[in-house]
Design an enzyme around this catalytic site. Structure first.
Site, PDB file in Angstrom:
ATOM      1  N   GLY A 118       0.818  -1.099  -0.046  1.00 12.36           N
ATOM      2  CA  GLY A 118      -0.068  -0.091  -0.058  1.00 12.36           C
ATOM      3  C   GLY A 118       0.813   1.082   0.039  1.00 12.36           C
ATOM      4  O   GLY A 118       0.297   2.378  -0.498  1.00 12.36           O
ATOM      5  N   GLU A 121       1.362   1.855  -3.411  1.00 12.03           N
ATOM      6  CA  GLU A 121       0.151   2.551  -3.912  1.00 12.03           C
ATOM      7  C   GLU A 121      -0.063   3.807  -3.723  1.00 12.03           C
ATOM      8  O   GLU A 121      -0.695   4.483  -4.582  1.00 12.03           O
ATOM      9  CB  GLU A 121      -1.061   1.480  -3.683  1.00 12.03           C
ATOM     10  CG  GLU A 121      -0.865   0.064  -4.339  1.00 12.03           C
ATOM     11  CD  GLU A 121      -1.871  -1.052  -3.649  1.00 12.03           C
ATOM     12  OE1 GLU A 121      -2.478  -1.450  -4.617  1.00 12.03           O
ATOM     13  OE2 GLU A 121      -2.191  -1.054  -2.351  1.00 12.03           O
TER      14      GLU A 121
END
Length: 270
Positions: A118, A121
């Site tokens: 993440g 991301e």
């Protein structure tokens, strides 16, 4: 030190917010968990990003992490325990309150350390990025029976060559700072311990420009390239169909459980 409410800042237990010379600094602040994302962090980070978006004094946003990590991704212990990690009141902002939270002002990721999953991301969602020379990025979700569901699979192959993107997404291997720069995933590699300082220099250069011209430049680039950059609704619909398939599988339960128990996962393909 975080600024006080009276001078446009605040801090919480999981996110710090500060404004310096038209630059909002959002610091993910769970260093003991390598800034892994739980629901509280998603709520606080999303609120901080929205605060910056609405503040006329803020021209640029820098997102960074406290301690030795930028963001270790989703808190797998929370997932293994069956707890949600999003902001239930702003699910449209998605992971960390950031990855689908579009604002008109430039967002710079200051990758000060570990940023796999993440964390990567968030980098992919940012407009610009600076990375510490000792940090790395990557999408290791497949190693945990999961997928890079917070925009990673939508954006990685649109920002770097497709075969390289496939290698990153399908092997789960990390990418060094030097390689990330070579691929164009980041704008600069900072000497060890200086990612935030270098990002702030970049932010200051942007903030010195005409705010309306900057925001409109971002808007034109964003609106004309939504589908190519992983911001369009249709791409996210496809992404959510994969989420339903993978995250309800036995393997998706096994991966985080194995991580929490510090053992190798036993995959079934179901």
């Amino acid at each position: 030190m975080a600024a006080s409410e009276t001078d446009s800042g605040h801090s919480s237990s999981v996110v710090e917010y500060e404004v310096r010379e038209h630059i909002a600094i959002i610091t993910l602040n769970r260093p003991e968990a390598m800034n892994a994302v739980n629901s509280a962090l998603s709520v606080a980070a999303g609120a901080a990003l929205e605060k910056a978006a609405l503040d006329p004094e803020v021209r640029v946003v820098v997102i960074t992490g406290a301690g030795r990590a930028f963001c270790a991704g989703a808190d797998l212990k929370e997932i293994a325990a069956g707890r949600r990690i999003d902001d239930p009141d702003h699910r449209e902002w998605d992971f960390a309150g950031i990855v689908r939270h579009h604002i008109p002002k430039p967002v710079i990721a200051a990758v000060n350390g570990f940023a796999l999953g993440g964390g990567t991301e968030i980098v992919l969602a940012a407009d610009l990025a600076v990375i510490d020379e000792e940090a790395s990025v990557g999408l290791p979700e497949v190693r945990r029976g999961l997928i890079a569901a917070a925009g990673g699979l939508l954006r990685i192959h649109r920002q770097i060559p497709q075969k390289v993107a496939a290698e990153i997404a399908l092997t789960g291997r990390p990418v060094s700072a030097a390689r990330a720069y070579e691929l164009g995933l980041v704008n600069a590699v900072a000497p060890s311990g200086t990612a935030l300082a270098v990002a702030l220099d970049l932010a200051a250069e942007v903030a010195a420009n005409a705010p309306l011209a900057v925001s409109e430049s971002k808007r034109v680039m964003h609106e004309t390239a939504k589908a190519q950059r992983g911001w369009d609704d249709e791409s996210w619909k496809i992404n959510y169909s994969a989420i339903r398939t993978v995250f309800t599988s036995d393997d998706a339960k096994e991966g985080p459980r194995a991580f929490a128990e510090k053992r190798a996962p036993k995959w079934t393909g179901r």
